[in-house]
Design a protein around this motif. Structure first.
Motif, short mmCIF file in Angstrom:
data_model
loop_
_atom_site.label_atom_id
_atom_site.label_comp_id
_atom_site.label_asym_id
_atom_site.label_seq_id
_atom_site.Cartn_x
_atom_site.Cartn_y
_atom_site.Cartn_z
N TYR A 1 0.85 -1.19 0.00
CA TYR A 1 0.00 0.00 0.00
C TYR A 1 0.89 1.25 0.00
CZ TYR A 1 -3.49 -3.22 2.08
OH TYR A 1 -4.33 -4.26 2.37
N LEU A 2 0.60 2.15 -0.91
CA LEU A 2 1.34 3.43 -0.90
C LEU A 2 0.66 4.44 0.03
CD1 LEU A 2 2.23 3.83 -4.68
CD2 LEU A 2 3.64 2.91 -2.83
N ASN A 3 -0.65 4.34 0.16
CA ASN A 3 -1.38 5.28 1.02
C ASN A 3 -1.46 4.69 2.42
OD1 ASN A 3 -2.40 5.08 -1.81
ND2 ASN A 3 -3.27 7.05 -1.29
N ASP A 4 -0.32 4.63 3.10
CA ASP A 4 -0.28 3.91 4.36
C ASP A 4 0.00 4.84 5.55
OD1 ASP A 4 2.30 4.51 3.76
OD2 ASP A 4 3.03 2.45 3.68
N ARG A 5 -0.34 6.10 5.36
CA ARG A 5 -0.26 7.06 6.46
C ARG A 5 -1.46 8.00 6.35
NH1 ARG A 5 4.66 7.21 8.89
NH2 ARG A 5 6.31 6.08 7.84
N LEU A 6 -1.76 8.70 7.44
CA LEU A 6 -2.89 9.63 7.37
C LEU A 6 -2.59 10.81 6.46
CD1 LEU A 6 -4.38 9.66 10.96
CD2 LEU A 6 -5.25 8.56 8.90
N ALA A 7 -1.31 11.03 6.14
CA ALA A 7 -0.99 12.08 5.18
C ALA A 7 -1.41 11.70 3.77
CB ALA A 7 0.51 12.37 5.20
N THR A 8 -1.55 10.40 3.53
CA THR A 8 -1.84 9.95 2.17
C THR A 8 -3.14 9.18 2.04
OG1 THR A 8 -0.35 8.10 2.62
CG2 THR A 8 0.53 9.92 1.33
N TYR A 9 -3.61 8.55 3.13
CA TYR A 9 -4.93 7.93 3.07
C TYR A 9 -5.94 8.99 3.49
CZ TYR A 9 -8.82 4.85 3.04
OH TYR A 9 -10.03 4.31 2.71
N ILE A 10 -6.73 9.44 2.56
CA ILE A 10 -7.55 10.63 2.74
C ILE A 10 -8.99 10.24 3.01
CG2 ILE A 10 -8.31 12.76 1.61
CD1 ILE A 10 -5.31 12.66 2.14
N ILE A 11 -9.53 10.68 4.14
CA ILE A 11 -10.96 10.49 4.41
C ILE A 11 -11.60 11.87 4.56
CG2 ILE A 11 -10.54 8.28 5.55
CD1 ILE A 11 -11.22 9.79 8.23
N PRO A 12 -12.91 11.94 4.51
CA PRO A 12 -13.55 13.26 4.63
C PRO A 12 -13.28 13.89 6.00
CG PRO A 12 -15.12 11.61 3.83
CD PRO A 12 -13.89 10.87 4.26
#
Lengths: 834, 295
Positions: free
Chosen positions: A696-707
Motif C-alpha cells: 500500500y502506498l497510502n499507508d499514512r494519514l498524510a496519504t490515506y484521505i478520508i472526509p
C-alpha cells in the motif's frame, strides 16, 4: 409502518405515508406499547461521560507495572521464501525477547474459515504479502526496542507474485446463484446493457489503532486486554495456538475506539503476538500499533470487479441479470468466503428480476489480506448494480426514480435464491420518503435544464485546457439498496449465541453478553431493552464487562446483528426472568419485588440461547432458500456540485431514508446513518489505496484521505420502521445499511451534473476529468456500450463515457523501497510529489 | 517515545547565532518554531529524527507584521492565523491571506509559521507560489550578519534551500507595489488538512490602456508560480512571457493555458497523476485570467 424524521427527533411513531400501508399487519399503531418499545426519552450513552472527560481507558491507557513493549518485524516482500534473519551482534540481545514461529506452542494458524494463515511465517516458509509478521521483539523500554528493530536483517528469496485477482488461479470461494431462464430473459429484452465496475480497497480508519496488552497468568495462561470486536474469536485463537484451556485464555475488552469490521479478525493476530512475547519474556507485553503499522498491515475492504449484463423491456422492466463478481481476497482466506457470499446475494440490488445468474469468485493475490468492513461485500456489488440501473434508465429515457419504483421488491416477491419476501419490505417506503424530502424530481428537472444549457454554444471549451463559462455543475442522484439482517444463511444457527441476564443476590440486574461496545451503542441499548421489559429504570440495569471469564459467547459483534439478534435474546431472557420472579412472588410486579426476591432466593440467572427463526430455511450447498431472515432497506439522495475546472466534487446534501425494523435509540440510530453516510461518501469520492509491488502506498494519514468535517454534507435522516416478526422487538440492524447506498447515489449525482458515468470508485477528480475527456485515460477502455436489440430507444453511448482507471498502480518513485532497512517505514518523503 | 533530541532555547538572536555556530551540513541543528513539520519527524519513523534542535519560541525578534518602506515585513514566526487576521496582510497581500487559509486546519494555522513553510522547502508548500509571484525576499541571519535572498533563488533543489546550516530565517519582505493584482488557487485532496495536488499563484499589473486594441488593458510584470508540479516551487517563465504585455483576452488565456501545460513536468504519485496536474494547472490559470478579465 412507522417513519421517524430527524428534525422532530421523536420517539413517538408518526403516521405512515400512505393509508394503504397502515392497514398492514406489521404496522405499529401510534402510542401502542409493543415489546422492546423504548421509553419516552433516549438515555444518554452509557460510556459517553467517561469518553468525554477522558476517564475512559483505552488499551494504551491501561497501566501494567513492569510491562514491556512489543514490536513486529514484517516482510518487505510481497511473495518470497523466508530464509532466515540475522541479529546485529552490536546489540545486547539478552535484554530483548525474540519470538519466532518456533516459539508457538500450539498450531501456527490463525483462522476463522480456512487454516491458511500463520501467526508468524516460519523460517523456510513462504511470505505471502507485504507487511506479513515474521519475528516478534519485546524490550523493557521503547528506545531499546527501537534499536533492536533496526538490528534485525531479514533474508528472503523472492518468488513471483500475483497481484491481479483476475489472473490468480487460487480461488478462496466461488458461488453460482441462478433463477429462471437467462437465455429466455435476454431474448425478451428490448435493451441489453453491459458494464464493468471496479471498486478499490477501503480502510476502516477507526480512531483507535489496533492495540493489545498480554499479561502472563499464574496458571500458565495469558490474559489479554485490548481493542476488539469479538472476544470469543480471540479466545478461540489463543486456545488453539497457545495450547490453553478455556480458563487459561482470558480476553478482556478495553474501551474500544471504533471497529467497523476492522477489529473482527486482526485483533486475534495482535493478541497472539502480544501473548507469545509475554510468555517468552515473563512480563506483560504491550503491543500498540501506530497508525502507519495499522494502515500497512491490517485488513481492508475487498476490492472487486463486477460485470453486469442486464436485459430490460422498453418500460424499464428488468427481465435478465447476468452478473459476475471477482473479489480480491488478498493473501489469506480470512472472512473472504462470507464477504463474497453477502456480496453475491446483494449483487442484483433490491429489484425483482425473473431470470438471474450470479457468478462470484474470490481469489488470492500477494497483497495484505482483506476482511470485514461495514457492509461486508454488499457496498461493492450494490454500487455496481445501482450504477448499471442508472445507466439503463438513461438509455431507456426513464427517470432514475421511475425505473426503481418499477422494479423494486414488494411483499411477495422472490429473490434469486428463491426466498419469498413475505414481510418487512420497505423498499418503496424508503425510496419515496427520500425522494420526497429531497424534492428529487423538481431538482432533477432543474439540473437537466442546466446541463442542456451548458452543452449549448459558448460553453464547450475548444481545448481540454480551457475552462467553460460555468465554474461548477450541480447534480442530484438517487440510489436504493437492501441489506440482509444478521448472519447469512444458517450462520446464526451455527453460532448458537447465548445472552444472559441476572438478578444478583444484592438485587442488582446485570446483563451478561459478549457483545462489545465500540461506539455504536451496545451498552446503551441493551439496558434500554431489558429495562423496558422488566418495567424498571434504565439505570437499574448494569452491563457486565466484556470479559470471557464473566460473559457467555453471544456471537461476534458484527453484521449489524447486535441489536437484532442479541437484543432479541435479552428481551426473551428478561421476559423469563420477570415471569420467574413474579410467579414466585404471587404475581407482584417484578420492579416492586426484585430486591426482596433476591434476598430471599439468591441470584437468579437466565441463559438465553438462540433458537432458529421460524420459517427461515437456507441450504448452504445449493444457495437456495432464505438467505436472511429479513432485509433492511435504504435509499439515498445526494446533491453534489462538481468543479468543472478540477473535477473536485462537493457533496452538499444527503437525504438518507433507512428502514431498520425498529428504532431503539433515535439519536444513536441517526448517528449510525450519518456516520455510515459519510463513510460511504469517502468511499465514493476520495478514499483510495494505490499499490506498488503489493504494498500500500497510502499507508499514512498524510496519504490515506478520508472526509473531514468540512467535507461532510448536511445529512437529513429519515428512519422507517418495518418490523421483523422473528424477533420480539422487530429490529433488523442499522450499522451497515447506509454504507451500501451512499456511493452509487453520489456517482449518479456526478453523472447528473456532468453527463459522465464513473465506473470505478473512488470517483476521484482524476477519474472525472478523464471521463470528461480532459485528460487521457491511461488504461485501454473496456467496452461498456449498450448492445441493444433492434429497437433500442435511446443511444446510451453518447453520454456514457467509458472510464477505466487512469491509475492502475502506484507511481510514487521510491527507489529505496525494496532495500528499506526498517520494515514498515513509509516513503521517505510522504507528503511530497517529486 | 524515543529520547528527545537535545534542544537549546536561546532568548536573543545573538544567543541563537551562538548555538547555531555549531550547526554544520553533516551535523545540523534543526530549528523548531511551530513544529508542524518537525514534530512529524521526531519519532524517527520517517527518516532520521533531528539530532539536535534549537527552539525559536523565545525569539521575539522573529515576530510581528509591519508595513515599512513600501513593503510588508513579516517575522519568520508569523503564524498563518496571524496572517489571516492581519489588517496589513488583508489590505496589501490578499493572495497570501488566501493561501494561509488553505493550510491544514485551525490548529495547524495557529502553530505553523511562514518561516517554517519557507524553511521546510516542500514542493507543495502552499504559501510559496504566492511569495514567488510577489517578489518576496527572505532575510536570513547568522553570526556573520544578515543577508537578503530573493525567493526565486531560495529553493535550490528538492527540499534544499539557500540557507546556510548556521543561519536562521529572520523575516520575509514583500514589496507592496501599487496596482499589483494577485490571485491564488489550491487544488488539494479535500477541503481541509490537504496537501496540494496543484497550487498556483498569479500576479500582474495593469499597463497603460494604449497598449491594447480592445477595452481590456495589457498586463505587465506578470508572475506565475506553481507548487506540486516540480521538485520545488517554480516560476512558469515561458507562460509569463505569453501573458506579458498583452491584454487578458480569451485568445491570450488559451495560449497561456497551452503554454503552461507544455512548460510544466509534473509526476504521478500517491496523491494525483501527471496528466491531471498538467491539465488542472492550465485550467486553473485559464480560470484566473477569465475571472480577472471578466469575460
Amino acid at each position: 409502518m412507522t417513519i421517524r424524521t430527524s428534525p422532530s427527533r421523536t420517539s413517538t411513531p408518526v403516521s405512515p405515508l400512505r393509508s394503504g400501508e397502515a392497514a398492514h399487519a406489521l404496522v405499529v399503531p401510534g402510542g401502542a406499547v409493543v415489546p422492546g418499545r423504548i421509553q419516552t426519552a433516549s438515555p444518554l450513552r452509557r460510556e459517553g461521560p467517561a469518553k468525554l472527560t477522558g476517564e475512559a481507558k483505552y488499551a494504551d491507557d491501561l497501566v501494567f507495572p513492569g510491562a514491556w513493549y512489543g514490536a513486529t518485524i514484517r516482510s518487505t516482500d510481497a511473495h518470497a521464501r523466508f530464509d532466515g534473519f540475522d541479529l546485529d551482534p552490536a546489540i545486547d540481545w539478552s535484554k530483548i525477547a525474540v519470538v519466532t514461529a518456533q516459539d508457538i506452542p500450539g498450531d501456527n494458524i490463525v483462522s476463522l474459515i480456512s487454516d491458511d494463515q500463520p501467526v508468524l511465517v516460519p523460517v523456510g516458509g513462504e511470505i505471502q504479502h507485504h507487511a506479513e509478521p515474521l519475528v516478534l521483539l519485546a524490550a523493557a523500554d521503547r528506545e531499546t526496542l527501537r534499536h533492536a528493530r533496526h538490528a534485525v536483517t531479514l533474508r528472503t528469496t523472492s518468488l513471483a507474485p500475483v497481484f491481479d485477482p483476475l489472473e490468480s488461479d487460487h480461488v478462496f470461494a466461488h458461488y453460482e446463484i441462478t433463477s429462471g431462464d437467462l437465455e429466455q430473459g435476454f431474448a425478451e429484452a428490448d435493451l441489453v446493457l453491459e458494464g464493468t465496475y471496479r471498486v478499490g480497497h477501503q480502510e476502516q480508519l477507526y480512531i483507535e489503532n489496533n492495540a493489545m496488552i498480554a499479561v502472563p497468568r499464574e496458571d500458565g495462561g495469558v490474559t489479554v486486554h485490548g481493542s476488539l470486536q469479538c472476544p470469543y474469536y480471540i479466545h478461540k485463537a489463543m486456545k488453539r495456538s497457545l495450547k490453553l484451556s478455556n480458563e487459561q485464555a482470558q480476553v478482556v475488552q478495553a474501551e474500544t475506539g471504533g471497529g467497523f469490521g476492522g477489529k473482527e479478525e486482526y485483533p486475534s493476530i495482535v493478541a497472539l503476538h502480544a501473548a507469545l512475547l509475554a510468555l517468552k519474556a515473563g512480563k506483560p507485553v504491550r503491543m500498540i500499533y501506530d497508525r502507519h503499522e495499522d494502515l500497512s498491515a491490517t485488513t481492508k475492504r475487498h476490492p472487486a470487479i463486477v460485470t453486469h449484463r442486464t436485459g430490460l423491456k422498453l418500460d424499464g422492466t428488468l427481465v435478465a441479470q447476468d452478473i459476475e463478481i471477482v473479489m480480491d481476497g488478498g493473501a489469506y482466506c480470512t472472512l473472504t468466503p462470507v464477504v463474497l457470499s453477502r456480496g453475491a446475494l446483494h449483487s442484483g440490488g433490491p429489484y425483482r428480476c425473473p431470470n438471474v445468474r450470479i457468478r462470484a469468485r474470490a481469489t488470492r493475490t500477494n497483497t495484505p489480506p482483506n476482511g470485514a468492513f461495514r457492509g461486508f461485500g454488499a457496498p461493492q456489488t450494490e454500487f455496481a448494480a445501482e450504477v448499471q440501473l442508472g445507466r439503463a434508465a438513461e438509455a431507456l429515457g426513464i427517470s432514475p426514480l421511475e425505473i426503481r419504483r418499477h422494479n423494486l421488491y414488494r411483499i411477495g416477491d422472490e429473490t434469486p435464491t428463491g426466498q419469498i419476501l413475505s414481510e418487512s419490505v420497505a423498499a418503496e417506503e424508503v425510496l419515496e420518503r427520500a425522494a420526497e424530502a429531497a424534492e428529487f424530481e423538481g431538482v432533477a428537472a432543474r439540473t437537466a435544464k442546466d446541463r442542456d444549457r451548458r452543452t449549448g454554444s459558448g460553453h464547450v471549451p475548444g481545448s481540454p485546457l480551457r475552462t467553460t463559462r460555468d465554474r461548477t455543475a450541480s447534480g442530484i442522484g438517487v440510489a436504493l439498496a437492501f441489506h440482509g439482517a444478521g448472519f447469512t444463511g444458517s450462520g446464526e444457527v451455527k453460532l448458537a449465541s447465548v445472552a444472559s441476564l441476572e438478578l444478583a443476590a444484592d438485587g442488582q440486574i446485570r446483563i451478561l453478553t459478549g457483545s462489545t461496545e465500540m461506539g455504536q451503542g451496545t451498552k446503551t441499548i441493551f439496558p434500554q431493552l431489558v429495562a423496558e421489559e422488566l418495567g424498571v429504570a434504565v439505570d437499574d440495569v448494569d452491563m457486565a464487562p466484556q470479559d470471557t471469564a464473566l460473559v457467555p459467547d453471544s456471537g461476534p459483534t458484527v453484521a449489524s446483528r447486535t441489536a437484532m439478534v442479541v437484543g432479541g435474546l435479552l428481551i426473551q431472557a428478561a421476559r423469563r426472568l420477570k415471569a420467574t420472579v413474579e410467579e414466585r412472588n404471587g404475581g407482584a410486579l417484578f420492579a416492586d419485588v426484585r430486591a426482596g426476591d433476591a434476598s430471599a432466593h439468591g441470584a437468579t440467572r437466565i441463559d438465553q440461547k438462540f433458537e432458529p427463526y421460524p420459517h427461515v430455511h437456507f441450504d448452504d450447498e445449493t444457495y437456495r432458500g432464505d438467505a436472511y431472515p429479513a432485509f433492511g432497506w435504504a435509499a439515498c439522495v445526494a446533491s453534489v456540485e462538481v468543479d468543472l475546472d478540477s473535477g473536485e466534487v462537493t457533496v452538499h446534501d444527503v437525504v438518507a431514508a433507512d428502514d431498520v425494523g425498529k428504532v431503539i435509540h433515535p439519536v444513536m440510530a441517526e448517528g449510525q446513518v450519518e456516520g455510515g453516510t459519510l463513510q460511504a461518501i469517502g468511499y465514493a469520492t476520495i478514499e483510495e489505496i494505490k499499490l506498488r509491488d503489493g504494498r500500500y502506498l497510502n499507508d499514512r494519514l498524510a496519504t490515506y484521505i478520508i472526509p473531514t468535517a468540512l467535507d461532510a454534507p448536511r445529512i437529513h435522516t429519515i428512519l422507517v420502521e418495518a418490523p421483523y416478526s422473528g424477533v420480539p422487538h422487530g429490529a433488523k440492524g442499522i450499522g451497515e445499511l447506509p454504507m451500501d447506498v451512499g456511493a452509487p447515489a453520489v456517482v449518479a449525482a456526478i453523472h447528473d451534473a456532468t453527463g459522465a458515468w464513473i465506473h470505478e470508485l473512488p470517483a476521484s477528480p482524476e477519474r472525472i476529468l478523464a471521463a470528461l475527456g480532459v485528460t487521457p485515460t491511461a488504461a485501454a477502455p473496456t467496452p461498456h456500450s449498450a448492445t441493444a436489440a433492434d429497437t433500442t430507444p435511446a443511444e446510451p453511448s453518447a453520454v456514457d463515457a467509458t472510464i477505466e482507471a487512469p491509475i492502475t498502480e502506484g507511481t510514487d518513485p521510491r527507489p529505496d523501497a525494496r532495500t528499506d532497512p526498517q520494515p514498515m517505514r513509509g516513503p521517505r518523503d510522504p507528503d511530497e510529489p517529486r | 517515545m524515543p529520547v528527545e533530541p537535545p534542544i537549546a532555547t536561546p532568548t536573543s538572536l545573538a544567543d541563537a547565532y551562538a548555538v547555531l555556530a555549531g550547526s554544520t551540513a553533516d551535523d545540523p541543528i534543526t530549528p523548531i518554531a511551530g513544529g508542524t513539520d518537525v514534530m512529524v519527524r521526531i519519532t524517527g519513523e520517517i527518516g532520521a529524527p533531528p539530532a539536535r534542535m534549537v527552539d525559536l519560541s523565545r525569539l521575539d525578534a522573529l515576530r510581528g507584521i509591519t508595513v515599512d518602506g513600501g513593503a510588508v515585513i513579516l517575522g519568520a514566526r508569523t503564524t498563518y492565523t496571524e496572517i489571516r487576521r492581519s489588517d496589513a496582510c488583508r489590505e496589501h497581500l490578499p493572495a497570501l491571506v488566501a493561501a494561509a487559509a488553505t493550510i491544514g486546519a485551525a490548529q495547524i494555522q495557529n502553530r505553523g509559521t511562514l518561516g517554517g513553510n519557507i524553511a521546510n522547502a516542500s514542493p507543495a508548500g502552499d504559501t510559496l507560489p504566492v511569495l514567488l509571484v510577489l517578489d518576496a525576499e527572505v532575510i536570513v541571519g547568522g553570526a556573520r550578519g544578515e543577508r537578503s535572498i530573493p525567493v526565486a533563488d531560495f529553493w535550490v533543489a528538492y527540499r534544499r534551500t539557500a540557507l546556510a546550516p548556521d543561519e536562521l530565517i529572520l523575516r520575509i519582505r514583500i514589496p507592496v507595489a501599487g496596482g499589483r493584482e494577485a490571485r491564488f488557487r489550491k487544488i488539494g485532496t479535500r477541503r481541509a488538512q490537504a496537501i496540494s495536488k496543484v497550487v498556483l499563484a498569479l500576479a500582474w499589473r495593469e499597463g497603460p490602456g494604449a497598449a491594447t486594441a480592445g477595452p481590456a488593458r495589457a498586463w505587465t510584470d506578470v508572475r506565475l508560480a506553481l507548487g506540486s508540479v516540480a521538485d520545488r516551487p517554480i516560476r512558469a517563465r515561458a507562460t509569463e512571457a505569453v501573458l506579458e504585455g498583452v491584454a487578458p483576452t480569451p485568445a491570450t488565456a488559451n495560449a497561456a493555458a497551452e503554454a503552461l501545460a507544455a512548460e510544466i513536468h509534473p509526476i504521478d504519485d500517491v496523491r494525483s497523476t501527471a496528466d491531471y496536474r498538467r491539465a488542472v494547472a492550465a485550467r486553473a490559470l485559464h480560470r484566473m485570467i477569465r475571472d480577472a478579465a471578466g469575460w
